[in-house]
Write a protein that holds these residues in place. Structure first.
Motif, short mmCIF file in Angstrom:
data_model
loop_
_atom_site.label_atom_id
_atom_site.label_comp_id
_atom_site.label_asym_id
_atom_site.label_seq_id
_atom_site.Cartn_x
_atom_site.Cartn_y
_atom_site.Cartn_z
N LEU A 76 0.81 -1.21 0.00
CA LEU A 76 0.00 0.00 0.00
C LEU A 76 0.85 1.26 0.00
N SER A 77 0.49 2.19 -0.87
CA SER A 77 1.06 3.54 -0.85
C SER A 77 -0.04 4.50 -0.40
N ILE A 78 0.20 5.19 0.69
CA ILE A 78 -0.76 6.15 1.24
C ILE A 78 -0.30 7.54 0.81
N ILE A 79 -1.13 8.22 0.03
CA ILE A 79 -0.77 9.52 -0.54
C ILE A 79 -1.62 10.58 0.13
N ILE A 80 -0.94 11.55 0.74
CA ILE A 80 -1.63 12.63 1.46
C ILE A 80 -1.17 13.95 0.86
N VAL A 81 -2.12 14.74 0.38
CA VAL A 81 -1.83 16.07 -0.13
C VAL A 81 -2.12 17.06 1.00
N ASN A 82 -1.11 17.81 1.37
CA ASN A 82 -1.20 18.73 2.51
C ASN A 82 -1.11 20.18 2.05
N TRP A 83 -1.90 21.04 2.68
CA TRP A 83 -1.76 22.48 2.50
C TRP A 83 -2.15 23.15 3.80
N PRO B 131 10.65 10.40 9.73
CA PRO B 131 11.68 10.43 8.69
C PRO B 131 11.49 9.37 7.61
N GLY B 132 10.69 8.34 7.85
CA GLY B 132 10.44 7.32 6.84
C GLY B 132 9.40 7.72 5.80
N VAL B 133 8.75 8.83 6.03
CA VAL B 133 7.72 9.31 5.09
C VAL B 133 8.41 10.00 3.92
N VAL B 134 7.93 9.70 2.71
CA VAL B 134 8.43 10.38 1.51
C VAL B 134 7.75 11.73 1.45
N LEU B 135 8.54 12.80 1.38
CA LEU B 135 7.98 14.16 1.36
C LEU B 135 8.40 14.86 0.09
N HIS B 136 7.41 15.45 -0.58
CA HIS B 136 7.70 16.32 -1.72
C HIS B 136 7.11 17.69 -1.39
N CYS B 137 7.95 18.69 -1.30
CA CYS B 137 7.50 20.06 -1.03
C CYS B 137 7.44 20.82 -2.35
N SER B 138 6.25 21.13 -2.78
CA SER B 138 6.06 21.85 -4.03
C SER B 138 6.21 23.35 -3.78
N ARG B 139 6.84 24.03 -4.72
CA ARG B 139 6.96 25.49 -4.61
C ARG B 139 5.65 26.18 -4.96
N ASP B 140 4.79 25.48 -5.70
CA ASP B 140 3.50 26.03 -6.11
C ASP B 140 2.39 25.15 -5.56
N ASN B 141 1.23 25.75 -5.32
CA ASN B 141 0.08 24.98 -4.91
C ASN B 141 -0.48 24.30 -6.15
N LEU B 142 -0.34 22.99 -6.22
CA LEU B 142 -0.76 22.22 -7.39
C LEU B 142 -2.24 21.88 -7.38
N GLY B 143 -2.90 22.10 -6.25
CA GLY B 143 -4.27 21.65 -6.09
C GLY B 143 -4.30 20.18 -5.72
N ALA C 152 -5.88 17.49 -7.15
CA ALA C 152 -5.73 16.49 -8.21
C ALA C 152 -4.27 16.37 -8.67
N ARG C 153 -3.64 17.48 -8.97
CA ARG C 153 -2.24 17.42 -9.43
C ARG C 153 -1.31 16.96 -8.32
N GLY C 154 -1.60 17.38 -7.08
CA GLY C 154 -0.81 16.89 -5.95
C GLY C 154 -0.95 15.38 -5.78
N SER C 155 -2.16 14.87 -5.95
CA SER C 155 -2.40 13.43 -5.88
C SER C 155 -1.68 12.70 -7.01
N ASN C 156 -1.71 13.27 -8.21
CA ASN C 156 -1.00 12.66 -9.33
C ASN C 156 0.50 12.60 -9.08
N LEU C 157 1.05 13.65 -8.48
CA LEU C 157 2.47 13.65 -8.15
C LEU C 157 2.77 12.56 -7.12
N GLY C 158 1.91 12.43 -6.10
CA GLY C 158 2.08 11.36 -5.12
C GLY C 158 2.03 9.99 -5.77
#
Length: 186
Positions: free
Chosen positions: A3-10, A55-67, A69-75
């Motif tokens: 399982l990959s758990i994808i969380i988009v945070n803002w 520290p085991g969580v994969v983190l991607h910090c976007s410079r722009d708010n992708l929204g 859907a796009r944040g989920s696609n990146l995850g």
């Protein structure tokens, strides 16, 4: 990886802290990874939280708010699991629900997505966790009063939420707050 758990945070670090803690506490018997896509939050508290406490969580910090859907696609692009779970950061997990959901998805080739019965913070049922196909009739009649008066009407597609058993049920649509899909469905 199961399982990959994808969380988009803002700007939701306090919620995210509780979400991550509950996922780690409640998920058992399956291998999983967590991917957090931070959508250009106004401070670096999300990055600090993940770096310092998870520290085991994969983190991607976007410079722009992708929204969402796009944040989920990146995850999704960053994920490795056989099954993907899109989870809102304000969600707290109770019980080993993810193991059950993964098991249900893998139980048959005709099952492509699964969702969970969602509760509000006061324990009341969040009826928006299942959706019905929109029709002219249900869109014209959609009102909170009618939903309260007739919760099991076919108009709303919520009848399975009020069933006395906890068996999986077929629904028209699942809320994106907790949406699990097989990788091959994407």
């Amino acid at each position: 990886m199961d399982l990959s758990i994808i969380i988009v945070n803002w700007n939701s670090t306090d919620y995210l802290r509780q979400c991550l803690a509950s996922v780690h506490r409640e998920t058992k018997g399956i291998s999983f990874e967590i991917i957090v896509v931070d959508n250009a939050s106004s401070d670096d508290s999300c990055a600090r939280l993940v770096r310092d406490e998870y520290p085991g969580v994969v983190l991607h910090c976007s410079r722009d708010n992708l929204g969402f859907a796009r944040g989920s696609n990146l995850g999704h692009e960053l994920s490795r699991g056989d099954v993907l779970l899109f989870l809102n950061p304000d969600t707290e997990i109770r019980g080993d629900v993810f193991t059950d959901m993964v098991g249900e998805l893998k139980s048959g080739p005709n099952i492509g997505a699964a969702g969970a019965r969602l509760l509000n913070s006061d324990g009341s049922l969040q009826t928006s966790c299942v959706l019905t196909y929109p029709t002219i009739v249900n869109q014209l009649l959609d009102s909170e009063l009618l939903r309260i008066m007739l919760p099991t009407s076919r108009l709303w597609g919520m009848k399975s939420l009020f069933a006395s058993d906890s068996e999986p049920a077929k629904v028209d649509g699942i809320s994106g707050a907790c949406l699990m899909v097989k990788r091959e469905v994407d």
